[in-house]
Design a protein around this motif. Structure first.
Motif, PDB file in Angstrom:
ATOM      1  N   ALA A 112     -53.632 -14.515  71.907  1.00  0.00           N
ATOM      2  CA  ALA A 112     -54.026 -15.272  70.724  1.00  0.00           C
ATOM      3  C   ALA A 112     -52.849 -16.002  70.095  1.00  0.00           C
ATOM      4  CB  ALA A 112     -54.669 -14.334  69.708  1.00  0.00           C
ATOM      5  N   ARG A 113     -51.648 -15.408  70.194  1.00  0.00           N
ATOM      6  CA  ARG A 113     -50.519 -16.027  69.499  1.00  0.00           C
ATOM      7  C   ARG A 113     -49.602 -16.786  70.447  1.00  0.00           C
ATOM      8  NH1 ARG A 113     -45.914 -12.624  68.997  1.00  0.00           N
ATOM      9  NH2 ARG A 113     -45.938 -10.979  70.560  1.00  0.00           N
ATOM     10  N   ASN A 119     -56.507 -20.538  70.195  1.00  0.00           N
ATOM     11  CA  ASN A 119     -57.157 -19.814  69.105  1.00  0.00           C
ATOM     12  C   ASN A 119     -57.249 -20.685  67.862  1.00  0.00           C
ATOM     13  OD1 ASN A 119     -57.571 -17.828  66.854  1.00  0.00           O
ATOM     14  ND2 ASN A 119     -57.521 -16.419  68.587  1.00  0.00           N
ATOM     15  N   ALA A 120     -58.462 -20.771  67.321  1.00  0.00           N
ATOM     16  CA  ALA A 120     -58.679 -21.678  66.186  1.00  0.00           C
ATOM     17  C   ALA A 120     -58.055 -21.148  64.904  1.00  0.00           C
ATOM     18  CB  ALA A 120     -60.177 -21.897  65.992  1.00  0.00           C
ATOM     19  N   GLN A 121     -57.766 -19.859  64.852  1.00  0.00           N
ATOM     20  CA  GLN A 121     -57.171 -19.271  63.644  1.00  0.00           C
ATOM     21  C   GLN A 121     -55.808 -18.692  63.993  1.00  0.00           C
ATOM     22  OE1 GLN A 121     -58.883 -19.710  60.930  1.00  0.00           O
ATOM     23  NE2 GLN A 121     -60.944 -20.014  61.690  1.00  0.00           N
ATOM     24  N   LYS A 122     -55.016 -19.476  64.689  1.00  0.00           N
ATOM     25  CA  LYS A 122     -53.738 -18.968  65.176  1.00  0.00           C
ATOM     26  C   LYS A 122     -52.859 -18.468  64.029  1.00  0.00           C
ATOM     27  CE  LYS A 122     -50.295 -20.454  68.531  1.00  0.00           C
ATOM     28  NZ  LYS A 122     -49.733 -21.640  69.180  1.00  0.00           N
ATOM     29  N   ALA A 123     -53.078 -19.040  62.841  1.00  0.00           N
ATOM     30  CA  ALA A 123     -52.259 -18.654  61.696  1.00  0.00           C
ATOM     31  C   ALA A 123     -52.416 -17.177  61.361  1.00  0.00           C
ATOM     32  CB  ALA A 123     -52.627 -19.506  60.488  1.00  0.00           C
ATOM     33  N   LEU A 124     -53.546 -16.581  61.747  1.00  0.00           N
ATOM     34  CA  LEU A 124     -53.754 -15.157  61.468  1.00  0.00           C
ATOM     35  C   LEU A 124     -52.686 -14.295  62.129  1.00  0.00           C
ATOM     36  CD1 LEU A 124     -57.608 -14.754  62.095  1.00  0.00           C
ATOM     37  CD2 LEU A 124     -56.458 -14.907  59.888  1.00  0.00           C
ATOM     38  N   PHE A 125     -52.175 -14.780  63.241  1.00  0.00           N
ATOM     39  CA  PHE A 125     -51.246 -13.987  64.040  1.00  0.00           C
ATOM     40  C   PHE A 125     -49.803 -14.443  63.868  1.00  0.00           C
ATOM     41  CE2 PHE A 125     -55.307 -14.785  66.068  1.00  0.00           C
ATOM     42  CZ  PHE A 125     -55.838 -13.511  66.151  1.00  0.00           C
ATOM     43  N   ALA A 126     -49.609 -15.390  62.968  1.00  0.00           N
ATOM     44  CA  ALA A 126     -48.304 -16.050  62.876  1.00  0.00           C
ATOM     45  C   ALA A 126     -47.166 -15.076  62.572  1.00  0.00           C
ATOM     46  CB  ALA A 126     -48.360 -17.136  61.811  1.00  0.00           C
ATOM     47  N   ASN A 147     -47.123  -8.305  55.208  1.00  0.00           N
ATOM     48  CA  ASN A 147     -48.324  -9.107  55.014  1.00  0.00           C
ATOM     49  C   ASN A 147     -49.448  -8.206  54.529  1.00  0.00           C
ATOM     50  OD1 ASN A 147     -50.584 -10.661  55.174  1.00  0.00           O
ATOM     51  ND2 ASN A 147     -50.193 -11.439  57.234  1.00  0.00           N
ATOM     52  N   GLY A 148     -49.768  -8.341  53.231  1.00  0.00           N
ATOM     53  CA  GLY A 148     -50.791  -7.486  52.625  1.00  0.00           C
ATOM     54  C   GLY A 148     -52.165  -7.674  53.244  1.00  0.00           C
ATOM     55  N   GLY A 149     -52.366  -8.783  53.923  1.00  0.00           N
ATOM     56  CA  GLY A 149     -53.700  -9.071  54.466  1.00  0.00           C
ATOM     57  C   GLY A 149     -53.795  -8.861  55.960  1.00  0.00           C
ATOM     58  N   PHE A 150     -52.842  -8.129  56.564  1.00  0.00           N
ATOM     59  CA  PHE A 150     -52.811  -8.076  58.029  1.00  0.00           C
ATOM     60  C   PHE A 150     -54.037  -7.379  58.632  1.00  0.00           C
ATOM     61  CE2 PHE A 150     -51.211  -6.296  62.120  1.00  0.00           C
ATOM     62  CZ  PHE A 150     -51.136  -7.505  62.768  1.00  0.00           C
ATOM     63  N   LEU A 151     -54.435  -6.243  58.027  1.00  0.00           N
ATOM     64  CA  LEU A 151     -55.598  -5.521  58.566  1.00  0.00           C
ATOM     65  C   LEU A 151     -56.865  -6.364  58.427  1.00  0.00           C
ATOM     66  CD1 LEU A 151     -54.794  -1.962  57.206  1.00  0.00           C
ATOM     67  CD2 LEU A 151     -54.699  -2.727  59.590  1.00  0.00           C
ATOM     68  N   PHE A 152     -56.931  -7.106  57.327  1.00  0.00           N
ATOM     69  CA  PHE A 152     -58.012  -8.045  57.080  1.00  0.00           C
ATOM     70  C   PHE A 152     -58.033  -9.117  58.175  1.00  0.00           C
ATOM     71  CE2 PHE A 152     -59.118 -12.113  55.018  1.00  0.00           C
ATOM     72  CZ  PHE A 152     -60.363 -11.816  54.481  1.00  0.00           C
ATOM     73  N   ASN A 153     -56.840  -9.645  58.496  1.00  0.00           N
ATOM     74  CA  ASN A 153     -56.760 -10.677  59.533  1.00  0.00           C
ATOM     75  C   ASN A 153     -57.280 -10.167  60.878  1.00  0.00           C
ATOM     76  OD1 ASN A 153     -55.556 -12.229  57.628  1.00  0.00           O
ATOM     77  ND2 ASN A 153     -53.540 -12.327  58.590  1.00  0.00           N
ATOM     78  N   LEU A 154     -56.968  -8.899  61.185  1.00  0.00           N
ATOM     79  CA  LEU A 154     -57.361  -8.361  62.492  1.00  0.00           C
ATOM     80  C   LEU A 154     -58.865  -8.128  62.592  1.00  0.00           C
ATOM     81  CD1 LEU A 154     -54.543  -5.828  63.401  1.00  0.00           C
ATOM     82  CD2 LEU A 154     -54.914  -8.139  64.260  1.00  0.00           C
ATOM     83  N   ALA A 155     -59.551  -8.155  61.462  1.00  0.00           N
ATOM     84  CA  ALA A 155     -61.001  -7.951  61.505  1.00  0.00           C
ATOM     85  C   ALA A 155     -61.747  -9.239  61.849  1.00  0.00           C
ATOM     86  CB  ALA A 155     -61.489  -7.403  60.162  1.00  0.00           C
ATOM     87  N   TRP A 156     -61.064 -10.360  61.833  1.00  0.00           N
ATOM     88  CA  TRP A 156     -61.713 -11.645  62.133  1.00  0.00           C
ATOM     89  C   TRP A 156     -62.232 -11.680  63.571  1.00  0.00           C
ATOM     90  CZ3 TRP A 156     -60.966 -16.785  59.530  1.00  0.00           C
ATOM     91  CH2 TRP A 156     -60.618 -16.623  58.168  1.00  0.00           C
ATOM     92  N   GLY A 157     -63.260 -12.476  63.768  1.00  0.00           N
ATOM     93  CA  GLY A 157     -63.809 -12.628  65.109  1.00  0.00           C
ATOM     94  C   GLY A 157     -62.800 -13.210  66.088  1.00  0.00           C
TER      95      GLY A 157
END
Lengths: 490, 273, 315
Positions: A112-113, A119-126, A147-157
């Motif tokens: 993905a990275r 990947n359309a949301q490559k920024a999630l893994f930046a 990154n406070g939102g990392f676990l949130f990012n990993l839940a994305w499709g």
């Protein structure tokens, strides 16, 4: 007489269809997925069909938007917030029989990275620096910044776990770990899933799940009325909902979504560079008329770019009360007593097309003339989103928690405020929930007071469900139709 | 007798909408620029003879202004077709068998081979939807119609004695085409123009139905139909008025065209007596 | 004759080449990048570039044009950008709906038009004729998509005899498939039947005035016998020409009807492909349709030349 026999034959056929449906579910959705790889396209339809049902990630979204354990049963986060250790579930196997282990996680995240990732949301893994397999059931991910939102990012499709063995054909034959297996795709019509008997968790109640693509609102209405489909997710024509509500055969669920529907304003285009003009636009708009006229009453007014169902939401609608007289005087103050002309570019959804006509008429009332052009999404992306060639546009930003886009001066509405940018940086680094809430409230207030965009309403997701179907998520915390817990009442 | 019935009925039917379109420039029953959501989808009453639409606008006023859009688009499109097609047809006929004739002929075949609606969709996808692009898309497909018709009829005229006489008197082909051939084609062109006009109205309706014609807030019959589609089970009158407007206009123009043809074509007239 | 066929064949080839250039050129300048569309609003520029490279969109237009044309010559229409499946397969699948739809509509139109046209011609000038011609005028004037909407309202939403749209697939049985195609076919057939009936009537009337018809009547044949034995055959040429034209029109012109009824046919494929900027699909399907029309025209020309030697000299 003849007509009567004919109808009774059809009635029989319908009855036969209904009896068959008790072990399976037919879900109507508006769009067909272009292909079946959630990790290489933005199309929401891919996630709708496959997320959670066929593919799973390390973490997963719950029906309320919470982030729960997925393929990782638990995890440790280092003190500095830079290192995440995920403990994978035991005995998870892909639909092709191969085992899911740490190597697959490393493969998925690295893919993905990667440089050539699609990947359309490559920024999630930046922020990921390394992904390593500690042992077959343990993965350590190291970040470059907390990154406070990392676990949130990993839940994305876009972050689901795929296997190197089956990646080649993922676009037509997706192999995941979920409670359903992909079975068949009739292009232009439907996708069928069947229950995964070897699922690691609680197996699905449904034996089969069929997604039928019906984008035409009239066809959707008729398909639902004829009970050709059991559930219509995100029903396209709100004007028909009262008819379903009045019919005992159906139930209408109106859920919240992450879609902030806004009148996006080109902050770098004259005269919108002047905050008084943007404020005038905000006061010229009658939100309730738009919600009633375009959405037939569905939707919650918003005064900033944040979802009202989120506990951190601040109600700022009073900041931009409908007040055409104030709008006119603001325009006069800014030197546009005679108004001005601008463009209003509208993408295909009916909230934009209908809402656009209403807004155009409201703006005309205060002297602002708009040239409406109806665009397809591809044209909208090219002209508005990438080309920034627009005055105003209406769009629903459906990504969850996306207030951070206001910190990107090159984002299409081109809002450049260093104070806001620093605030978002602080927010990303902050892990203390209480402080985060404060920062989020500040961010909402800043963009509201700056009248960056016209804030219209939070998009509601109406789902029409046949009586007897239980477990459909009413809300849409992500673009998924999780069927793992859906069943027919006995 | 029947011929004149056709003409009268046709002129009446299509005339109503022409007049409505012209009147709409100076007067319509209600303002259609301001919306009134509270009054939406009202069935026909004394106040709103055709009811109100999904934004509470008066449908009669919408149909009147819509007539303006439909007629203007169709008229200009046919104008383009005639303006380009007739000279091409005259030129091809004047130089029968030449390379020019061959190119024009093959060009016509080529344009005919393109599925017209598809190309119209491609054109609007490229240049954006607007009334102008709808005009161009419809206009292009009118060119070969007029070119072929003109060429065919002009060819038979070239064999006539009065043309030969003009040739002998030393007039060049351009002058003959303009001064002698064209006037003799005018009846034919009027008839065909009427028919093409009705087809263009249908085409404009189809294009704006799929969202490729005039853009809002300019009303057009096709878009009114598209807008009403999801509400057809709630308020059928929304789909009825613009649909009937299209049918009556097209029907009127076709009757008019047929009637005119019967009047102009001596062969058919003889047949009736 | 050979020379005639050869000249027509060469102009056919030139037409095809010009058509391919026009189609490719038009689609080349359509704004909207397929890769950007697929990746949505959060995509990064480097991701879009990677996808463009993967799709082969980074090659020069001229190289892509030749790749496209040379592929088509060998029957390979390329791979869809969005679906990632061969375009040839997609077209074949959609043809299974569009072709039967066009054929059913054509059959319906012919079945209605023939008797009606013959009846009107043989009772020329009567009330029957006037009524029939009135109805055909109406049939021509009704926009087929509006007619389709009304039929959906009556037969699908109110009476529920038919589903309002969609296609169950031929796997569900012939009956289910035909049922789904009934309303669309009727909406398509109505204006075509009206046109055809008018053509049939006027062609018959033309032949009725011919000398051989007078001879036939003079021989003592009734009007009905004379029509059946002589006039019909002679009226067939213009009628068949119209039927040929209508078939190619129905194949390509069903776009709107396929959208109203949500049928996954060729027309909707193109619509979808345009909005998704799946340009290779758009190019190939349009080219295929143009090819079909040009070849049908060519075949008709040749057939005419075979029947009528005078036409050959015209070339």
């Amino acid at each position: 007489m003849k007509i009567k026999t004919l109808t009774s034959v059809f009635a029989l056929m319908i009855a036969a269809g209904a009896a068959q449906a008790e072990t399976g579910l037919i879900v109507g959705i508006q769009l067909e997925p272009p292909h079946l790889d959630p990790t290489s396209a933005a199309a929401g339809a891919i996630d709708q069909v496959l997320y959670s049902n066929v593919f799973e990630g390390l973490t997963r979204f719950g029906s309320d938007g919470s982030v729960n354990p997925g393929l990782a049963s638990s995890w440790d986060i280092s003190e500095d917030g830079l290192s995440y250790t995920f403990y994978l579930r035991e005995g998870v196997i892909f639909h092709d029989g191969t085992e899911m282990n740490a190597e697959d996680v490393v493969f998925s995240l690295d893919r993905a990275r990667a440089e050539d990732s699609a990947n359309a949301q490559k920024a999630l893994f930046a922020g990921i620096e390394t992904v390593e397999a500690v042992d077959p059931l343990t993965v350590r991910v190291t970040l470059s910044n907390a990154n406070g939102g990392f676990l949130f990012n990993l839940a994305w499709g876009d972050a689901v776990i795929v296997a190197p063995e089956s990646i080649e054909d993922i676009k037509t034959d997706p192999v995941g770990t979920g409670a359903f297996k992909f079975s068949n795709w009739v292009q232009g019509d439907q996708i069928e899933l069947v229950r995964n008997e070897d699922y690691w968790g609680t197996p699905a109640n449904l034996e089969t799940a069929t997604f039928k693509f019906i984008s035409d609102p009239t066809a959707a209405f008729a398909a639902m009325m004829a009970e050709d489909v059991d559930v219509f997710y995100s029903y396209p024509a709100p004007e028909n909902l009262p008819q379903f509500e009045a019919d005992p055969r159906f139930e209408v669920l109106v859920g919240s979504s992450e879609g902030e529907t806004i009148l996006s304003t080109n902050n770098l285009m004259e005269p919108f560079t002047d905050v008084r003009v943007r404020k005038a636009v905000a006061h010229a708009i009658d939100r309730q008329a738009i919600i009633d006229g375009a959405m037939f009453g569905l939707g919650t007014p918003i005064g900033t770019h944040f979802a009202p169902h989120n506990p951190d939401y601040v109600d700022l609608t009073a900041n931009s009360e409908y007040d055409p007289e104030l709008a006119k005087s603001l325009l006069a103050e800014a030197g546009y007593a005679d108004g001005f002309t601008t463009t209003l570019k509208l993408p295909p959804p009916s909230y934009a097309r209908r809402g656009g006509e209403i807004i155009a008429s409201q703006l005309r009332a205060v002297g602002i003339q708009t040239e409406i052009s109806n665009l397809e999404w591809a044209q909208w992306l090219e002209q508005v989103f990438r080309g920034k060639d627009f005055g105003l546009t209406i769009v629903s930003h459906t990504e969850p928690f996306d207030i951070g886009i206001y910190a990107r001066p090159d984002y299409y509405f081109q809002y450049d405020n260093p104070v806001f940018q620093t605030l978002i940086e602080d927010l990303t680094a902050e892990t203390d929930p209480k402080k985060r809430s404060e920062l989020i409230a500040m961010a909402q207030t800043i963009i509201s007071n700056d009248y960056v965009n016209g804030y219209l309403f939070q998009l509601a997701v109406p789902t029409v469900v046949k009586a007897g179907v239980e477990g459909i998520w009413p809300d849409a915390p992500t673009q998924a139709i999780d069927l793992t817990a859906v069943s027919w009442s006995q | 007798m029947k011929t004149y019935q056709n003409i009268v009925l046709g002129a009446l039917l299509s005339g109503i909408f022409m007049v409505a379109a012209i009147v709409s420039f100076v007067w319509i029953p209600y303002d259609i620029e301001s919306l009134n959501i509270a009054e939406r989808m009202r069935p026909p009453t004394m106040v709103h003879p055709l009811g109100t639409d999904h934004f509470g606008r008066d449908i009669l006023s919408m149909v009147m202004v819509g007539a303006r859009t439909s007629i203007a688009v169709a008229l200009v499109a046919v104008g383009i077709g005639m303006g380009l097609g007739v000279p091409l047809g005259l030129a091809a006929a004047a130089q029968k068998g030449s390379l020019l004739d061959e190119i024009i002929g093959r060009g016509n075949d080529l344009v005919f081979a393109f599925p017209s609606l598809l190309i119209a969709i491609l054109i609007t996808a490229t240049f954006g939807p607007s009334a102008l692009n709808a005009i161009i898309a419809i206009g292009i497909f009118n060119v070969p119609v007029f070119a072929r018709l003109t060429r065919g009829s002009a060819l038979s005229l070239w064999k006539r004695e009065f043309i030969m006489a003009a040739q002998v008197s030393g007039k060049n082909t351009v002058r003959i085409s303009v001064e002698h051939i064209l006037p003799n084609l005018s009846n034919l062109l009027i008839v065909q123009g009427t028919i093409q006009f009705s087809l263009a109205i249908l085409a404009e309706a189809a294009l704006s139905y799929v969202g490729l014609g005039a853009q809002p807030p300019t009303p057009s019959w096709g878009r009114m139909l598209a807008d009403s589609q999801t509400m057809i089970s709630l308020a059928p009158h929304l789909a009825l008025a613009p649909g009937l407007a299209i049918v009556f206009t097209v029907l009127g123009l076709n009757l008019l065209g047929d009637g005119l043809r019967d009047v102009f074509d001596p062969r058919l007239r003889r047949e009736r007596t | 004759m050979t020379r005639y066929i050869l000249t027509r064949l060469s102009s056919l080839l030139i037409s095809l080449v010009i058509a391919s250039i026009v189609i490719f050129g038009l689609i080349e300048i359509i704004p909207g990048d397929p890769a950007a569309f697929m990746l949505g609003i959060n995509a990064q520029e480097d991701t879009i570039d990677a996808l463009r490279a993967e799709l082969g969109l980074d090659a020069s237009p001229i190289a892509r044009y030749f790749a496209w044309v040379s592929g088509m010559v060998t029957g390979d229409f390329g791979t869809s950008y969005t679906y990632r499946t061969p375009v040839t397969e997609m077209i074949a699948e959609r043809l299974w709906i569009s072709l039967p739809l066009a054929l059913i509509a054509l059959a319906l139109s012919t079945l209605i038009a023939f008797p009606v046209g013959i009846l009107a011609a043989s009772k020329r000038g009567s009330i029957t004729d006037t009524v029939i011609m009135g109805f055909t005028q109406l049939g021509v004037a009704i926009p087929n998509f509006w007619f389709a909407m009304l039929m959906v309202l009556v037969f699908a939403i109110n009476l529920r005899w038919f589903s309002a749209g969609g296609f169950p697939g031929w796997d569900d049985g012939l009956f289910a498939g035909l049922k789904a195609l009934t309303l669309p076919a009727i909406s398509l057939a109505l204006p075509q039947a009206s046109i055809l009936a008018r053509v049939m009537r006027s062609a018959l009337i033309d032949t009725l005035d011919e000398d051989f018809m007078r001879t036939a009547r003079a021989k003592g044949l009734t009007q009905r016998q004379a029509i059946r034995r002589h006039a019909l055959r002679n009226a067939m040429i213009p009628v068949l020409t119209i039927i040929g034209l209508q078939f190619s029109f129905l194949l390509a012109g069903a776009i709107i009807i396929e959208n109203v009824f949500f049928l996954p046919g060729l027309g909707r494929l193109i619509f979808q492909a345009i909005s998704q900027r799946d340009l290779i699909v758009v190019e190939s399907v349009v080219m295929l349709l143009v090819f079909a029309v040009i070849v049908v025209n060519f075949a008709v020309d040749i057939a005419y030349a075979l029947v009528d030697p005078r036409l050959r000299r015209k070339a």
